[in-house]
Design a protein around this motif. Sequence first.
Motif, PDB file in Angstrom:
ATOM      1  N   MET A   1      10.498   2.000   2.464  1.00 18.65           N
ATOM      2  CA  MET A   1       9.119   2.160   2.016  1.00 18.65           C
ATOM      3  C   MET A   1       8.363   3.082   2.972  1.00 18.65           C
ATOM      4  N   LYS A   2       7.709   4.097   2.400  1.00 17.58           N
ATOM      5  CA  LYS A   2       6.954   5.039   3.216  1.00 17.58           C
ATOM      6  C   LYS A   2       5.615   4.428   3.601  1.00 17.58           C
ATOM      7  N   LYS A   3       5.319   4.458   4.871  1.00 18.31           N
ATOM      8  CA  LYS A   3       4.055   3.919   5.350  1.00 18.31           C
ATOM      9  C   LYS A   3       2.912   4.870   5.011  1.00 18.31           C
ATOM     10  N   LYS A   4       1.756   4.276   4.680  1.00 16.50           N
ATOM     11  CA  LYS A   4       0.566   5.076   4.444  1.00 16.50           C
ATOM     12  C   LYS A   4      -0.194   5.217   5.756  1.00 16.50           C
ATOM     13  N   ASP A   5      -0.695   6.415   5.994  1.00 15.23           N
ATOM     14  CA  ASP A   5      -1.409   6.692   7.235  1.00 15.23           C
ATOM     15  C   ASP A   5      -2.857   6.228   7.169  1.00 15.23           C
ATOM     16  N   VAL A   6      -3.292   5.581   8.234  1.00 12.67           N
ATOM     17  CA  VAL A   6      -4.711   5.316   8.461  1.00 12.67           C
ATOM     18  C   VAL A   6      -5.103   6.180   9.648  1.00 12.67           C
ATOM     19  N   TYR A   7      -5.998   7.118   9.432  1.00 13.19           N
ATOM     20  CA  TYR A   7      -6.371   8.066  10.481  1.00 13.19           C
ATOM     21  C   TYR A   7      -7.524   7.515  11.317  1.00 13.19           C
ATOM     22  N   LEU A   8      -7.348   7.579  12.625  1.00 14.90           N
ATOM     23  CA  LEU A   8      -8.374   7.155  13.577  1.00 14.90           C
ATOM     24  C   LEU A   8      -8.892   8.378  14.317  1.00 14.90           C
ATOM     25  N   LEU A   9     -10.167   8.677  14.160  1.00  6.70           N
ATOM     26  CA  LEU A   9     -10.776   9.796  14.874  1.00  6.70           C
ATOM     27  C   LEU A   9     -10.856   9.474  16.362  1.00  6.70           C
ATOM     28  N   VAL A  10     -10.387  10.395  17.209  1.00  7.41           N
ATOM     29  CA  VAL A  10     -10.488  10.218  18.662  1.00  7.41           C
ATOM     30  C   VAL A  10     -11.174  11.446  19.260  1.00  7.41           C
ATOM     31  N   PHE A  11     -11.933  11.194  20.326  1.00  9.49           N
ATOM     32  CA  PHE A  11     -12.689  12.265  20.971  1.00  9.49           C
ATOM     33  C   PHE A  11     -13.121  11.783  22.351  1.00  9.49           C
ATOM     34  N   ASN A  12     -13.482  12.697  23.221  1.00 12.17           N
ATOM     35  CA  ASN A  12     -13.961  12.323  24.546  1.00 12.17           C
ATOM     36  C   ASN A  12     -15.232  11.478  24.416  1.00 12.17           C
TER      37      ASN A  12
END
Length: 207
Positions: A1-12
């Motif tokens: 099963m292909k995992k679905k991506d949950v994107y987490l914004l990262v920044f300084n």
Amino acid sequence: MKKKDVYLLVFNSLSDWEASYAIAGINNPQFQKNPGSYQVRSVALKKSPIVTIGGVHIQPDMTLAEISPADSAMFIMSGGMAWDEGQNMEAVDVARVFLAAGTPVAAICGATVGLARGGLLDDRRHTSNARDYLAATHYGGAQLYEDAPAVTDRNLVTAPGMAPVDFAYHIFKCLDIYSPPVLEAWYGLFKTGRAEYYGELMKAINA
């Protein structure tokens, strides 16, 4: 099963704690209805390493230019001083594309200011750190502000920085990660710290 991506914004200056409960629950298959369905991937404007407000160094997995709603289950935007300085508006543009495609977006603390500046709170119920905090942006959705620990409206989750557990609860509900009894027991345990909720959680998991 292909995992679905949950994107987490990262920044300084990223506020480490605000999405911590959410990303741990998403990435950890324990308690999930369909274990291993999701994976968290960090996303930044550039691939350069970033340093959070807590001094944690993160090497972003991807750039904002590489992501699309078709490949994702959600886009999570945490707070941090950068928002109060008017930065990260590229991420607001990404959030706009995700919401238009029907892919959920979750924003907490300062990230809600970015959404307000971008007009994304003008027609959705929402919350933030305080009513006046958003009012300072002169956005058009002040009448839709709610004094609540978290609000979900039409695929958009918002929360104040003081409510990371409620933020996670709404995210888990949006992604349908846990069965309702597991979700409610998890929320009771982490919101109140009362031991009886641990028993309820174990009972719900084993049901």
